[in-house]
Enzyme design. Structure first.
Site, PDB file in Angstrom:
ATOM      1  N   ASP A   5      50.822  49.955  20.900  1.00 34.31           N
ATOM      2  CA  ASP A   5      51.556  49.766  22.152  1.00 34.31           C
ATOM      3  C   ASP A   5      52.007  51.105  22.728  1.00 34.31           C
ATOM      4  O   ASP A   5      51.945  51.338  23.944  1.00 34.31           O
ATOM      5  CB  ASP A   5      52.738  48.815  21.957  1.00 34.31           C
ATOM      6  CG  ASP A   5      53.616  49.161  20.763  1.00 34.31           C
ATOM      7  OD1 ASP A   5      53.170  49.908  19.866  1.00 34.31           O
ATOM      8  OD2 ASP A   5      54.764  48.672  20.711  1.00 34.31           O
ATOM      9  N   TYR A   6      52.452  51.998  21.876  1.00 34.86           N
ATOM     10  CA  TYR A   6      52.860  53.338  22.307  1.00 34.86           C
ATOM     11  C   TYR A   6      51.678  54.102  22.896  1.00 34.86           C
ATOM     12  O   TYR A   6      51.777  54.695  23.987  1.00 34.86           O
ATOM     13  CB  TYR A   6      53.446  54.090  21.114  1.00 34.86           C
ATOM     14  CG  TYR A   6      53.714  55.554  21.365  1.00 34.86           C
ATOM     15  CD1 TYR A   6      54.761  55.959  22.189  1.00 34.86           C
ATOM     16  CD2 TYR A   6      52.925  56.539  20.766  1.00 34.86           C
ATOM     17  CE1 TYR A   6      55.008  57.309  22.418  1.00 34.86           C
ATOM     18  CE2 TYR A   6      53.168  57.879  20.985  1.00 34.86           C
ATOM     19  CZ  TYR A   6      54.211  58.260  21.809  1.00 34.86           C
ATOM     20  OH  TYR A   6      54.453  59.601  22.034  1.00 34.86           O
TER      21      TYR A   6
END
Length: 267
Positions: free
Chosen positions: A155-156
């Site tokens: 996600d990052y």
């Protein structure tokens, strides 16, 4: 080398520690006037000397990036430089996560709010006062993971890939009007994200059966195939950020600079 930054007005987000602190220190040393935005002050930030104003801000709040920029304009009369450094784990979150299935919908939303949307809002607020002064420089701090996707921190990395893409798009629109937009993409940097209790070093140590010191000095550099064999230091990122913010980089825009110890191997 004189970076021609004396009297320039800069906003730095995530300025109380790590990369943001190093960028703030370096800009001040070059004679810039700096608005340092962070949720809290730090003793290290308070110890800096120069024309410095701290503005407390939670950049997860959609109104805060614009408020920080407005404060810089009100206090110093304009804006020349924006460094979108705030990012990494959102408040209260520890990374790494090791699988695509690990983050929930709320995790994804928070990650994008902190690492992409806060920068979008800051840039939206910064561009009009920069245009009023005839131009400026925006430097976004992304990550090598934006160009080398992996299941860890998916996600990052996705949020930062959006940030890297955004910088190129905005640079294309505003370069003819004197605003340069560039990206610096670090590898793993020796900051609190890694070193704090319960941070990345402890999480990886638990997952690999190592101890935290070995993770910082050996396991993480080997796991991420760092050619230098060590984590990057915050000042090494700051030096490139400040050079890109300088008029000495007047023909550099839409570029992405890897400062990553050799993490990215692609041509």
């Amino acid at each position: 080398m004189d970076l021609q930054l004396s009297g320039k007005v800069a906003v730095v987000t995530g300025a109380s520690q790590g990369i943001g602190l190093a960028v703030t220190r370096t800009l001040l040393a070059e004679g810039a006037r700096v608005v340092a935005a962070s949720r809290r002050r730090s003793p290290e930030l308070d110890a800096l000397e120069g024309d410095l104003l701290h503005v407390p801000a939670d950049l997860m709040d959609p109104e805060e990036p614009g408020r920080v920029v407005a404060r810089a304009v009100a206090e110093f009369g304009g804006l020349d430089i924006l460094v979108n450094n705030a990012g990494g784990p959102p408040p209260g979150v520890d990374l790494p996560r090791f699988s695509f299935m690990a983050p929930t919908d709320d995790d994804w939303r928070e990650m994008f709010e902190f690492n992409l949307f806060s920068a979008v809002r800051a840039m939206r607020a910064a561009i009009p006062p920069m245009l009023a002064r005839g131009g400026g420089a925006i430097v976004n701090v992304s990550t090598g993971g934006a160009r080398l996707p992996a299941p860890m921190n998916v996600d990052y990395n996705a949020a930062k890939a959006g940030l890297t893409n955004l910088a190129k798009a905005v640079s294309e629109e505003y370069a003819p009007q004197g605003i340069r937009v560039n990206t610096v993409s670090p590898g793993p940097v020796r900051t609190a994200w890694w070193t704090k209790s319960g941070g990345a070093a402890d999480i990886i140590a638990a997952a690999t059966g190592s101890d935290r010191d070995d993770v910082l000095t050996k396991v993480a550099p080997e796991m991420m195939a760092l050619s230098t064999g060590r984590l990057v230091e915050p000042q090494e990122i700051a030096d490139v950020v400040v050079l890109l913010a300088s008029p000495r980089s007047a023909s550099t825009t839409g570029a992405d600079f890897a400062v990553d110890g050799g993490f990215l191997k692609q041509v």
